[in-house]
Design a protein around this motif. Structure first.
Motif, PDB file in Angstrom:
ATOM      1  N   THR A  76     -69.222  47.814 -79.887  1.00 42.42           N
ATOM      2  CA  THR A  76     -70.303  47.081 -80.839  1.00 42.42           C
ATOM      3  C   THR A  76     -69.980  45.421 -80.809  1.00 42.42           C
ATOM      4  N   ILE A  77     -68.634  45.137 -80.760  1.00 41.59           N
ATOM      5  CA  ILE A  77     -68.533  43.633 -80.620  1.00 41.59           C
ATOM      6  C   ILE A  77     -68.928  43.021 -79.227  1.00 41.59           C
ATOM      7  N   LEU A  78     -68.327  43.708 -78.036  1.00 37.65           N
ATOM      8  CA  LEU A  78     -68.216  43.332 -76.846  1.00 37.65           C
ATOM      9  C   LEU A  78     -69.601  43.462 -75.995  1.00 37.65           C
ATOM     10  N   GLY A  79     -70.177  44.601 -76.483  1.00 41.58           N
ATOM     11  CA  GLY A  79     -71.475  45.232 -75.654  1.00 41.58           C
ATOM     12  C   GLY A  79     -70.874  46.220 -74.494  1.00 41.58           C
ATOM     13  N   SER A  80     -71.958  46.419 -73.808  1.00 37.96           N
ATOM     14  CA  SER A  80     -71.525  47.632 -72.697  1.00 37.96           C
ATOM     15  C   SER A  80     -70.621  47.109 -71.675  1.00 37.96           C
ATOM     16  N   ARG A  81     -70.771  46.111 -71.025  1.00 43.33           N
ATOM     17  CA  ARG A  81     -69.794  45.708 -69.972  1.00 43.33           C
ATOM     18  C   ARG A  81     -68.438  45.488 -70.433  1.00 43.33           C
ATOM     19  N   TYR A  82     -68.197  44.575 -71.293  1.00 47.37           N
ATOM     20  CA  TYR A  82     -66.881  44.204 -71.683  1.00 47.37           C
ATOM     21  C   TYR A  82     -66.178  45.132 -72.786  1.00 47.37           C
ATOM     22  N   GLY A  83     -67.092  45.978 -73.212  1.00 41.32           N
ATOM     23  CA  GLY A  83     -66.494  47.187 -74.215  1.00 41.32           C
ATOM     24  C   GLY A  83     -65.968  48.419 -73.151  1.00 41.32           C
ATOM     25  N   THR A  84     -66.646  48.503 -72.171  1.00 42.09           N
ATOM     26  CA  THR A  84     -66.278  49.571 -71.431  1.00 42.09           C
ATOM     27  C   THR A  84     -65.253  49.148 -70.398  1.00 42.09           C
ATOM     28  N   LEU A  85     -65.260  47.805 -70.028  1.00 42.42           N
ATOM     29  CA  LEU A  85     -63.974  47.441 -69.436  1.00 42.42           C
ATOM     30  C   LEU A  85     -62.811  47.488 -70.268  1.00 42.42           C
ATOM     31  N   SER A  86     -62.790  47.026 -71.523  1.00 43.80           N
ATOM     32  CA  SER A  86     -61.686  47.263 -72.427  1.00 43.80           C
ATOM     33  C   SER A  86     -61.128  48.808 -72.441  1.00 43.80           C
ATOM     34  N   VAL A  87     -62.183  49.677 -72.464  1.00 44.87           N
ATOM     35  CA  VAL A  87     -61.694  51.290 -72.483  1.00 44.87           C
ATOM     36  C   VAL A  87     -61.060  51.394 -71.334  1.00 44.87           C
ATOM     37  N   LEU A  88     -61.753  50.997 -70.056  1.00 46.67           N
ATOM     38  CA  LEU A  88     -61.098  51.437 -68.823  1.00 46.67           C
ATOM     39  C   LEU A  88     -59.548  50.725 -68.736  1.00 46.67           C
ATOM     40  N   LEU A  89     -59.396  49.541 -69.066  1.00 50.13           N
ATOM     41  CA  LEU A  89     -58.174  48.926 -69.051  1.00 50.13           C
ATOM     42  C   LEU A  89     -56.948  49.668 -69.991  1.00 50.13           C
ATOM     43  N   TYR A  90     -57.520  50.095 -71.258  1.00 47.65           N
ATOM     44  CA  TYR A  90     -56.646  51.028 -72.104  1.00 47.65           C
ATOM     45  C   TYR A  90     -56.091  52.244 -71.159  1.00 47.65           C
ATOM     46  N   LEU A  91     -57.375  52.920 -70.543  1.00 48.22           N
ATOM     47  CA  LEU A  91     -56.934  54.220 -70.000  1.00 48.22           C
ATOM     48  C   LEU A  91     -55.782  53.983 -68.779  1.00 48.22           C
ATOM     49  N   ILE A  92     -56.307  52.812 -68.033  1.00 43.98           N
ATOM     50  CA  ILE A  92     -55.176  52.459 -66.833  1.00 43.98           C
ATOM     51  C   ILE A  92     -53.864  52.179 -67.377  1.00 43.98           C
ATOM     52  N   ILE A  93     -53.800  51.588 -68.281  1.00 45.20           N
ATOM     53  CA  ILE A  93     -52.494  51.132 -68.889  1.00 45.20           C
ATOM     54  C   ILE A  93     -51.792  52.380 -69.401  1.00 45.20           C
ATOM     55  N   GLY A  94     -52.578  53.288 -69.907  1.00 50.32           N
ATOM     56  CA  GLY A  94     -51.912  54.399 -70.646  1.00 50.32           C
ATOM     57  C   GLY A  94     -51.463  55.437 -69.652  1.00 50.32           C
ATOM     58  N   SER A  95     -52.457  55.445 -68.617  1.00 49.69           N
ATOM     59  CA  SER A  95     -52.053  56.559 -67.567  1.00 49.69           C
ATOM     60  C   SER A  95     -50.938  56.186 -66.523  1.00 49.69           C
ATOM     61  N   THR A  96     -50.443  55.059 -66.535  1.00 48.60           N
ATOM     62  CA  THR A  96     -49.403  54.404 -65.871  1.00 48.60           C
ATOM     63  C   THR A  96     -48.047  54.725 -66.615  1.00 48.60           C
ATOM     64  N   GLY A  97     -48.186  55.262 -67.964  1.00 47.70           N
ATOM     65  CA  GLY A  97     -46.854  55.710 -68.544  1.00 47.70           C
ATOM     66  C   GLY A  97     -46.533  54.920 -69.666  1.00 47.70           C
ATOM     67  N   VAL A  98     -47.257  53.816 -69.901  1.00 47.39           N
ATOM     68  CA  VAL A  98     -47.137  53.126 -71.291  1.00 47.39           C
ATOM     69  C   VAL A  98     -47.671  53.815 -72.442  1.00 47.39           C
ATOM     70  N   PRO A  99     -46.898  53.909 -73.423  1.00 57.01           N
ATOM     71  CA  PRO A  99     -47.215  54.779 -74.646  1.00 57.01           C
ATOM     72  C   PRO A  99     -48.285  54.076 -75.535  1.00 57.01           C
ATOM     73  N   VAL A 100     -49.450  54.092 -75.177  1.00 55.14           N
ATOM     74  CA  VAL A 100     -50.451  53.716 -75.849  1.00 55.14           C
ATOM     75  C   VAL A 100     -51.345  54.656 -76.245  1.00 55.14           C
ATOM     76  N   PHE A 101     -51.244  55.897 -75.675  1.00 53.25           N
ATOM     77  CA  PHE A 101     -52.190  57.067 -76.416  1.00 53.25           C
ATOM     78  C   PHE A 101     -51.617  57.497 -77.853  1.00 53.25           C
ATOM     79  N   ALA A 102     -52.166  58.428 -78.364  1.00 52.20           N
ATOM     80  CA  ALA A 102     -51.963  58.874 -79.466  1.00 52.20           C
ATOM     81  C   ALA A 102     -50.559  59.189 -79.593  1.00 52.20           C
ATOM     82  N   GLU A 103     -49.847  59.098 -80.776  1.00 53.49           N
ATOM     83  CA  GLU A 103     -48.416  59.450 -81.008  1.00 53.49           C
ATOM     84  C   GLU A 103     -47.425  58.815 -79.935  1.00 53.49           C
ATOM     85  N   LEU A 104     -47.606  57.550 -79.675  1.00 54.61           N
ATOM     86  CA  LEU A 104     -47.034  56.930 -78.566  1.00 54.61           C
ATOM     87  C   LEU A 104     -46.729  57.676 -77.446  1.00 54.61           C
TER      88      LEU A 104
END
Length: 193
Positions: free
Chosen positions: A48-76
């Motif tokens: 809602t704040i960033l729009g399609s491009r940067y909103g989607t990029l923030s989600v992709l970055l979050y998923l990349i960080i989490g998939s590498t093992g950094v405990p950012v997904f639910a329940e650490l």
């Protein structure tokens, strides 16, 4: 402001929202199959704040960080196993949800009404991805998958969609008026509540 400065600012804001998603993911209400988390609220806010491009990029970055093992997904939690486990469909569903929310807002206008419509559509997309993957990964019937991954989240999802819409529009309006956020699309309408 130069193009290079705008790009840098956009990258910083994208990273900031990836961090916000990780923080809000830690707000959880445990349920048997899939917990209720603050992730979807954060996804709605980002788009809602960033729009399609940067909103989607923030989600992709979050998923990349989490998939590498950094405990950012639910329940650490973190790791690639979360993306292929029973809740992985919800995580993957955040990407098209963020894009559609932002895209809808850009094609209409940044108002509460349009944000509510966009965030409701985004919630349904996330739940559809999550329920489908829950059915496949846990080898459930459609009835069981819907009961475990869709139905319990509808009311809470609508509440989070309303919150993301209301808070997101207010924050976006203030960031735009402070010249801290700029429209990246020439046809985006900046409207008040």
């Amino acid at each position: 402001m130069t193009n290079q400065q705008l790009k840098l600012r956009s990258m910083i804001v994208t990273a900031l929202f990836a961090a916000i998603i990780g923080v809000l993911a830690q707000i959880t209400i445990p349920l048997p199959q899939v917990p209720i988390t603050g992730q979807t609220l954060a996804i709605g806010l980002a788009a809602t704040i960033l729009g399609s491009r940067y909103g989607t990029l923030s989600v992709l970055l979050y998923l990349i960080i989490g998939s590498t093992g950094v405990p950012v997904f639910a329940e650490l939690s973190g790791g690639i196993s979360k993306l292929v486990g029973p809740t992985g469909g919800f995580l993957v569903g955040f990407v098209p949800a963020a894009f559609i929310i932002g895209f809808y807002m850009e094609k209409t206008s940044f108002t509460f009404k349009n944000a509510m419509i966009a965030n409701t559509i985004g919630m349904i997309i996330t739940l559809a991805f999550g329920t489908t993957w829950l059915k496949i990964s846990a080898d459930l019937t459609w009835t069981m998958a819907l009961a475990g991954g869709f139905t319990p989240f509808l009311v809470v999802g609508l509440i989070k969609a309303a919150l993301a819409s209301w808070i997101g529009i207010i924050i976006r309006k203030r960031l735009v008026s402070a010249k801290l956020l700029f429209s990246t699309h020439p046809n985006i309408k900046q409207e008040s509540l």
